[in-house]
Scaffold this motif. Structure first.
Motif, mmCIF file in Angstrom:
data_model
loop_
_atom_site.group_PDB
_atom_site.id
_atom_site.type_symbol
_atom_site.label_atom_id
_atom_site.label_comp_id
_atom_site.label_asym_id
_atom_site.label_seq_id
_atom_site.Cartn_x
_atom_site.Cartn_y
_atom_site.Cartn_z
ATOM 1 N N TRP A 195 2.348 8.320 -4.714
ATOM 2 C CA TRP A 195 2.214 7.481 -3.520
ATOM 3 C C TRP A 195 0.918 7.773 -2.772
ATOM 4 C CZ3 TRP A 195 4.597 3.219 -1.924
ATOM 5 C CH2 TRP A 195 5.827 2.895 -2.499
ATOM 6 N N THR A 204 -1.088 5.043 -4.132
ATOM 7 C CA THR A 204 -0.564 3.741 -3.714
ATOM 8 C C THR A 204 -0.866 3.443 -2.254
ATOM 9 O OG1 THR A 204 1.241 3.972 -5.315
ATOM 10 C CG2 THR A 204 1.525 2.332 -3.591
ATOM 11 N N SER A 205 -0.666 4.426 -1.364
ATOM 12 C CA SER A 205 -0.853 4.190 0.071
ATOM 13 C C SER A 205 -2.301 3.837 0.392
ATOM 14 C CB SER A 205 -0.414 5.423 0.877
ATOM 15 O OG SER A 205 -1.173 6.563 0.520
ATOM 16 N N ILE A 211 -2.946 0.225 -0.799
ATOM 17 C CA ILE A 211 -2.321 -0.755 0.088
ATOM 18 C C ILE A 211 -3.174 -0.952 1.338
ATOM 19 C CG2 ILE A 211 -0.344 -1.181 1.601
ATOM 20 C CD1 ILE A 211 1.404 0.189 -0.517
ATOM 21 N N SER A 251 0.477 -6.099 1.115
ATOM 22 C CA SER A 251 1.042 -4.760 0.913
ATOM 23 C C SER A 251 2.231 -4.809 -0.052
ATOM 24 C CB SER A 251 1.473 -4.149 2.247
ATOM 25 O OG SER A 251 2.447 -4.943 2.892
ATOM 26 N N THR A 263 2.163 -2.903 -3.665
ATOM 27 C CA THR A 263 3.225 -1.953 -4.002
ATOM 28 C C THR A 263 3.878 -2.308 -5.330
ATOM 29 O OG1 THR A 263 3.659 -1.629 -1.640
ATOM 30 C CG2 THR A 263 5.336 -0.844 -3.171
ATOM 31 N N ARG A 297 3.707 0.314 -8.310
ATOM 32 C CA ARG A 297 4.952 1.024 -8.603
ATOM 33 C C ARG A 297 5.806 0.339 -9.652
ATOM 34 N NH1 ARG A 297 4.665 5.910 -7.202
ATOM 35 N NH2 ARG A 297 6.938 5.987 -7.235
#
Length: 512
Positions: A44, A47-48, A51, A205, A209, A213
């Motif tokens: 993450w 990923t964060s 985003i 977003s 995601t 993911r």
């Protein structure tokens, strides 16, 4: 002199933002062990940041107009540097994820606003040179990210991949405070488009995601991936509808009426697939299958990154001489396909020199594409619309990268299972070669002092490891090939899209 200092500063700032997209990839296992988290939770961290990037990049034109470009840009550098420091200070995984998100919000301006500043520093007749110089940051950033991350985690510790941004951020903010001025052309500031901001944040977003993911969560077998896919679809459809309807949109999608920007955005998306997927596949292939250290892997990527600068300059020179962007882009795409084809034919005995040679083709191909696409994107835009056009084009590169990573990760999983099934189907009691290999392994372990039962168990485990490694290697070959085929299959689209406008585009880009 001041112009050159400012130019170097904003290109370095853009490169810094792009390096941070991929620099953490090789440090995930170190972070996981140090913070006591699972590798899945640690991912993450990537990923964060992604985003935050795709949310803020299309908003940069609006924020620069609302806050003043100088204030917004310097503030973003400070935000990026501060939260880089906080990432290094994080003591648990979710604090690190939150700090990375904030770092990504600061980093968005370092890409699009930097590009607008670079273009303003050059007269129209030298815009291809501006594209080449900005392309250095765009191309080299993601390429040297894993290299730099590998060196730092191998010889220091993972927090230093964030700490290195702090002195660079302080220097960049100071120089911009002294030298950066507001642009002459400023957009009219109207009522804040809060519905547009909300729909963009929710839609993009959710989409990001899903792309980041999806493969990990087995795609639509997982409830929240299905829910986010629905949210992304309706959120983005409503966003487009609203932005075209409202008189003061937060993201001016009307600039896409520029045929040049629309064409550039599509092929920038394709180049993003190639750039980010190949820079993901190669380090993993080298380290997991060939046993290279992070520093050795970095040295593999280095020649291609260095020679890419030559490719950028060649591409800019060809544009200035009046060579059609059609032929330049087509040449770059063909070079990238040759790289993909070459990598798909490599096995576990491949030499470092062979990989480096192939990566030079990758570097030259993507570098040659970058300049005409960057120039093409803003070639017919008014000065007031350049920041918005640059932002949308940069967002397409980031989304292309996310789509490419999602594609190759899923494809690797599917093809690895298929290759494993094919290989195992030949390891049977009826196959004398398999029995001979198993017997040889068993005798080897017996000679090392193992009991008969233990030796047989070790032999079977060794056979399993060989099958797993071979099936993984074949899946990587397939992944390289599929990315190359995407470039090859979209090449006719380029000719169809610009065939009727080739002469017009050539004149426009030559003038710029």
């Amino acid at each position: 002199m001041k112009k050159n200092i400012l130019l170097l500063t904003v290109i370095t700032a853009a490169m810094m933002e792009l390096i941070d997209i991929s620099i953490v990839n090789v440090a995930l296992s170190h972070m996981s062990g140090n913070l006591g988290s699972t590798l899945e939770d640690t991912s993450w961290v990537i990923t964060s940041y992604a985003i935050a990037n795709v949310i803020i990049i299309p908003l940069t034109s609006f924020l620069a107009a609302q806050l003043g470009r100088r204030n917004y840009y310097i503030g973003s550098i400070i935000l990026f540097a501060f939260f880089s420091f906080m990432c290094g200070q994080a003591t648990n995984i979710w604090a690190l994820v939150a700090f990375r998100f904030m770092q990504g919000l600061g980093g968005g301006a370092l890409l699009s606003v930097s590009q607008a500043i670079v273009f303003e520093l050059f007269p129209k007749e030298k815009q291809s040179v501006a594209s080449a110089l900005f392309g250095i940051g765009v191309f080299i950033g993601p390429t040297i990210g894993p290299t730099l991350g590998g060196f730092i985690t191998e010889f220091y510790s993972w927090p230093w991949i964030f700490y290195i941004n702090l002195p660079l951020g302080v220097i960049a903010a100071t120089i911009c405070f002294l030298l950066l001025k507001e642009p002459l052309a400023k957009p009219v500031i109207g009522k804040v488009d809060w519905p547009g901001i909300f729909l963009l944040a929710v839609g993009v977003s959710a989409l990001q995601t899903v792309l980041e993911r999806g493969e990990t969560e087995d795609w639509f077998e997982t409830g929240y991936i299905v829910a986010l896919s629905v949210i992304a679809f309706f959120g983005l459809v409503l966003f487009v509808w609203w932005e075209l309807k409202t008189p003061h949109p937060v993201v001016n999608l009307r600039v896409l009426k520029s045929r040049n920007l629309s064409i550039a955005a599509v092929f920038t998306f394709i180049s993003g697939i190639g750039m980010f997927s190949s820079v993901f596949l190669t380090p993993v292939f080298a380290q997991r299958l060939l046993g290279f250290t992070p520093s050795q892997t970095g040295l593999l990527l280095l020649p291609g990154a260095i020679l890419a600068i030559t490719g950028l300059m060649i591409s800019a020179s060809l544009l200035r001489k009046g060579i059609s962007p059609l032929y330049i882009i087509a040449t770059g795409m063909c070079l990238f396909f040759i790289f993909s084809w070459t990598m798909s034919g490599m096995n576990l005995q491949v030499s470092a020199g062979s990989i480096s040679t192939a990566l030079i083709l990758r570097g030259m191909g993507l570098a040659i594409i970058t300049v005409p696409l960057t120039t093409l994107a803003v070639s017919t835009l008014k000065p007031i619309d350049i920041p918005q056009g640059a932002a949308l084009n940069n967002m397409m590169r980031q989304l292309g990268g996310s789509f490419g990573l999602a594609l190759v990760n899923t494809y690797l999983h599917i093809r690895s299972a298929q290759h494993r099934s094919d290989i195992v189907s030949h390891i049977t009691a009826d196959n004398p070669l398999a029995l001979e290999r198993l017997s040889g392994y068993t005798h080897y372990f017996l000679s090392k002092g193992s009991s008969q039962a233990h030796a047989q168990q070790q032999a079977l485990q060794l056979m399993e490891n060989i099958v797993a490694k071979q099936s993984t290697q074949l899946s990587y070959s397939d992944a390289y090939l599929i990315v190359g085929l995407i470039f090859l299959c979209t090449l006719p689209m380029l000719f169809i899209a610009v065939r009727k406008k080739t002469e017009k585009l050539q004149v426009i880009l030559t003038d710029h």
